[in-house]
Design a protein around this motif. Sequence first.
Motif, short mmCIF file in Angstrom:
data_model
loop_
_atom_site.label_atom_id
_atom_site.label_comp_id
_atom_site.label_asym_id
_atom_site.label_seq_id
_atom_site.Cartn_x
_atom_site.Cartn_y
_atom_site.Cartn_z
N ARG A 19 0.84 -1.20 0.00
CA ARG A 19 0.00 0.00 0.00
C ARG A 19 0.88 1.26 0.00
N GLU A 20 1.93 1.24 0.80
CA GLU A 20 2.86 2.37 0.86
C GLU A 20 3.56 2.56 -0.48
N ARG A 21 3.96 1.46 -1.11
CA ARG A 21 4.62 1.55 -2.42
C ARG A 21 3.68 2.10 -3.48
N ILE A 22 2.40 1.76 -3.38
CA ILE A 22 1.42 2.32 -4.31
C ILE A 22 1.29 3.82 -4.06
N ALA A 23 1.19 4.20 -2.79
CA ALA A 23 1.01 5.62 -2.43
C ALA A 23 2.21 6.47 -2.85
N ASP A 24 3.42 5.92 -2.72
CA ASP A 24 4.60 6.73 -3.05
C ASP A 24 4.99 6.66 -4.53
N GLY A 25 4.21 5.93 -5.32
CA GLY A 25 4.46 5.89 -6.75
C GLY A 25 5.43 4.81 -7.21
N THR A 26 5.92 3.99 -6.28
CA THR A 26 6.79 2.88 -6.68
C THR A 26 6.03 1.97 -7.66
N TYR A 27 4.74 1.75 -7.36
CA TYR A 27 3.85 1.01 -8.26
C TYR A 27 2.75 1.98 -8.71
N PRO A 28 2.93 2.66 -9.84
CA PRO A 28 1.92 3.60 -10.31
C PRO A 28 0.66 2.87 -10.81
N PRO A 29 -0.44 3.61 -10.98
CA PRO A 29 -1.66 2.99 -11.51
C PRO A 29 -1.40 2.24 -12.82
N LEU A 57 -5.78 -6.42 -0.65
CA LEU A 57 -5.62 -5.24 -1.50
C LEU A 57 -6.72 -5.16 -2.56
N ARG A 58 -7.15 -6.34 -3.06
CA ARG A 58 -8.28 -6.36 -4.00
C ARG A 58 -9.55 -5.89 -3.31
N ALA A 59 -9.78 -6.36 -2.08
CA ALA A 59 -10.98 -5.98 -1.33
C ALA A 59 -11.02 -4.47 -1.09
N GLU A 60 -9.86 -3.85 -0.95
CA GLU A 60 -9.78 -2.40 -0.76
C GLU A 60 -9.93 -1.64 -2.08
N GLY A 61 -9.87 -2.37 -3.19
CA GLY A 61 -9.96 -1.73 -4.49
C GLY A 61 -8.65 -1.14 -4.98
N LEU A 62 -7.54 -1.49 -4.31
CA LEU A 62 -6.24 -0.95 -4.71
C LEU A 62 -5.62 -1.69 -5.89
N ILE A 63 -5.93 -2.98 -6.00
CA ILE A 63 -5.41 -3.75 -7.12
C ILE A 63 -6.56 -4.54 -7.76
N TYR A 64 -6.33 -4.95 -8.99
CA TYR A 64 -7.25 -5.85 -9.68
C TYR A 64 -6.41 -6.91 -10.36
N THR A 65 -7.00 -8.06 -10.62
CA THR A 65 -6.27 -9.17 -11.22
C THR A 65 -6.85 -9.49 -12.59
N GLU A 66 -5.98 -9.61 -13.55
CA GLU A 66 -6.34 -10.05 -14.90
C GLU A 66 -5.86 -11.49 -15.03
N PRO A 67 -6.78 -12.46 -15.12
CA PRO A 67 -6.37 -13.86 -15.22
C PRO A 67 -5.33 -14.08 -16.32
N GLY A 68 -4.26 -14.74 -15.95
CA GLY A 68 -3.19 -15.04 -16.90
C GLY A 68 -2.19 -13.91 -17.10
N LEU A 69 -2.49 -12.72 -16.58
CA LEU A 69 -1.60 -11.57 -16.78
C LEU A 69 -0.97 -11.09 -15.49
N GLY A 70 -1.69 -11.17 -14.38
CA GLY A 70 -1.16 -10.71 -13.11
C GLY A 70 -2.08 -9.73 -12.43
N SER A 71 -1.58 -9.12 -11.37
CA SER A 71 -2.33 -8.14 -10.60
C SER A 71 -1.74 -6.76 -10.83
N PHE A 72 -2.61 -5.76 -10.93
CA PHE A 72 -2.22 -4.41 -11.30
C PHE A 72 -2.79 -3.39 -10.33
N VAL A 73 -2.14 -2.25 -10.25
CA VAL A 73 -2.61 -1.16 -9.39
C VAL A 73 -3.83 -0.51 -10.01
N SER A 74 -4.89 -0.36 -9.20
CA SER A 74 -6.10 0.32 -9.66
C SER A 74 -5.94 1.82 -9.54
#
Length: 80
Positions: A19-29, A57-74
Amino acid sequence: MIEWEPDVPRWRQVADVIRERIADGTYPPRTRVPSVVQLATEFGIAQATAQKVHAGLRAEGLIYTEPGLGSFVSRPPAEG
């Protein structure tokens, strides 16, 4: 490496780091976050624990998962 707090579940502590890495831009949307295997390796946790990190993190809406591709920042978390 993370210094574990004994009274907080490890999956929550790892989720806080991501969550911190998402907030600080390490993992951008729309960028990929570490996979379950990558989280398990980086933090020395079980894959089942890493799955809980993704689920939380999915329950919080911070990430979403694309089957076969991985999880990404929302979106970055709301401040305040």
